[in-house]
Design a protein around this motif. Sequence first.
Motif, short mmCIF file in Angstrom:
data_model
loop_
_atom_site.label_atom_id
_atom_site.label_comp_id
_atom_site.label_asym_id
_atom_site.label_seq_id
_atom_site.Cartn_x
_atom_site.Cartn_y
_atom_site.Cartn_z
N THR A 1 21.10 2.90 72.63
CA THR A 1 21.75 4.20 72.46
C THR A 1 20.89 5.25 71.75
O THR A 1 21.09 6.44 71.97
N ILE A 2 19.97 4.84 70.90
CA ILE A 2 19.17 5.80 70.13
C ILE A 2 17.68 5.61 70.40
O ILE A 2 16.97 6.54 70.76
N CYS A 3 17.20 4.39 70.24
CA CYS A 3 15.77 4.09 70.42
C CYS A 3 15.50 3.78 71.89
O CYS A 3 15.01 2.70 72.25
N ALA B 1 16.12 9.32 70.26
CA ALA B 1 16.76 10.27 69.33
C ALA B 1 16.38 9.91 67.90
O ALA B 1 17.23 9.53 67.08
N CYS B 2 15.12 10.04 67.58
CA CYS B 2 14.60 9.58 66.29
C CYS B 2 15.25 10.28 65.11
O CYS B 2 15.40 9.69 64.03
N ALA B 3 15.66 11.54 65.30
CA ALA B 3 16.20 12.31 64.18
C ALA B 3 17.49 11.71 63.64
O ALA B 3 17.81 11.89 62.46
N ILE B 4 18.24 10.99 64.48
CA ILE B 4 19.51 10.41 64.02
C ILE B 4 19.43 8.89 63.88
O ILE B 4 20.44 8.23 63.68
N CYS B 5 18.23 8.34 63.98
CA CYS B 5 18.08 6.89 63.86
C CYS B 5 18.32 6.47 62.41
O CYS B 5 17.74 7.04 61.48
N PRO B 6 19.14 5.45 62.19
CA PRO B 6 19.45 5.03 60.82
C PRO B 6 18.28 4.41 60.08
O PRO B 6 18.31 4.29 58.85
N VAL B 7 17.23 3.99 60.82
CA VAL B 7 16.09 3.35 60.16
C VAL B 7 14.81 4.14 60.36
O VAL B 7 13.71 3.59 60.26
N CYS C 1 10.16 3.69 60.09
CA CYS C 1 9.52 3.59 61.41
C CYS C 1 8.12 4.21 61.39
O CYS C 1 7.96 5.43 61.24
N THR C 2 7.11 3.38 61.57
CA THR C 2 5.73 3.84 61.58
C THR C 2 5.47 4.80 62.74
O THR C 2 4.79 5.81 62.57
N ALA C 3 5.99 4.49 63.91
CA ALA C 3 5.77 5.35 65.07
C ALA C 3 6.43 6.71 64.87
O ALA C 3 5.88 7.74 65.26
N PHE C 4 7.62 6.74 64.27
CA PHE C 4 8.30 8.01 64.01
C PHE C 4 7.48 8.86 63.04
O PHE C 4 7.32 10.07 63.23
N ARG C 5 6.96 8.24 62.00
CA ARG C 5 6.14 8.97 61.02
C ARG C 5 4.91 9.60 61.68
O ARG C 5 4.48 10.69 61.30
#
Length: 353
Positions: free
Chosen positions: A194-196, A202-208, A212-216
């Motif tokens: 649903t998110i990843c 939808a990284c902005a609403i991901c609870p973790v 997350c190294t890739a998000f950073r």
Amino acid sequence: MPVDSPVPIPILLLAWYDRSARRLPWRAPPGAPATDPYRVWLSEVMLQQTTVAAVGRYFAEFTQRWPSVDALAGAADEDVMAAWAGLGYYARARNLLACARTVAAAGGHFPDSEEDLRALPGVGAYTAAAIAAIAFGRRAVVVDANVERVVARLFAISTPLPAAKTAIREAAATITPDTRPGDFAQAMMDLGATICTPKRPACAICPVNGHCTAFRAGDAALYPVKSPKAVRPSRHGTTFWLESDGHVLLVRRPDKGMLGGMRALPSGPWTDADPGMAGAPAGISWRPLGNVAHVFTHFALNLAVVAGDTSDRTGDGEWWPVDDIDRAGLPTLFAKAAALAQKARIAEDEGRA
């Protein structure tokens, strides 16, 4: 792994799951006692390489007709194979029956350890871990395609799949908790579904996302890295719609091989070159109706459909009422061929009118 959030991944993820868990017919609510192992096992087998949306109707039908593993174990092979028609990967249905009968013969209770679960027919590492965690509350590292994607992004694992599977599993093991392992496994699956997601996560609403190294790095969509796909070869075949007095000839495919054990229209060999009329069930005049295409895991099939009529019902197979063909439980490939034949049949009748 760089960490911005001081709260551990399991706590963040389980809190999100408590609020946002998908409601699925085979799933207990978050924090509830473990689900019936039969329902967990059945759903996990059905969900292998199949979407949640596609499985829902089949799961409901199976659990209504066969509400327990003992009931399924006592079902006729042809009834289960027909009920499975359309889900694909038909070896799963054969293994389903073999596993149900093994469990029933042992008293009707699934074992609760990964090791013993893996000894059951058709139960691999993922399915055994999922049953152990979700049905029995055992700590198990549950890694499906959704979880692979989540973990590859959390840890920025750059090795291409499938070579990365070991590293992904080892990384997943470092965040799998001892408490609520079933909910954690399902939370990871839901997060990936649903998110990843594969595209535009939808990284902005991901609870973790704070872990997350890739998000950073701003490149989550690049993971997991995949090897280039091999070109899928093409094969050709012919299937035969043979009618006799409102009935069509159906055969049962060999237990081993593609679509094993399923009812089907008679079919010749599937080969690299057009096999023509090889394998025709009768030496009659056949008329071409067209072609249907179907993609299997390892090859694409172009199947010519031909039709003929006969008054001779000798030989192997069963004569099925044409008007009731939808109840025969044909696999998708042959259901396509049957639909083409019926369309041509209606056109012929209208042409004679």
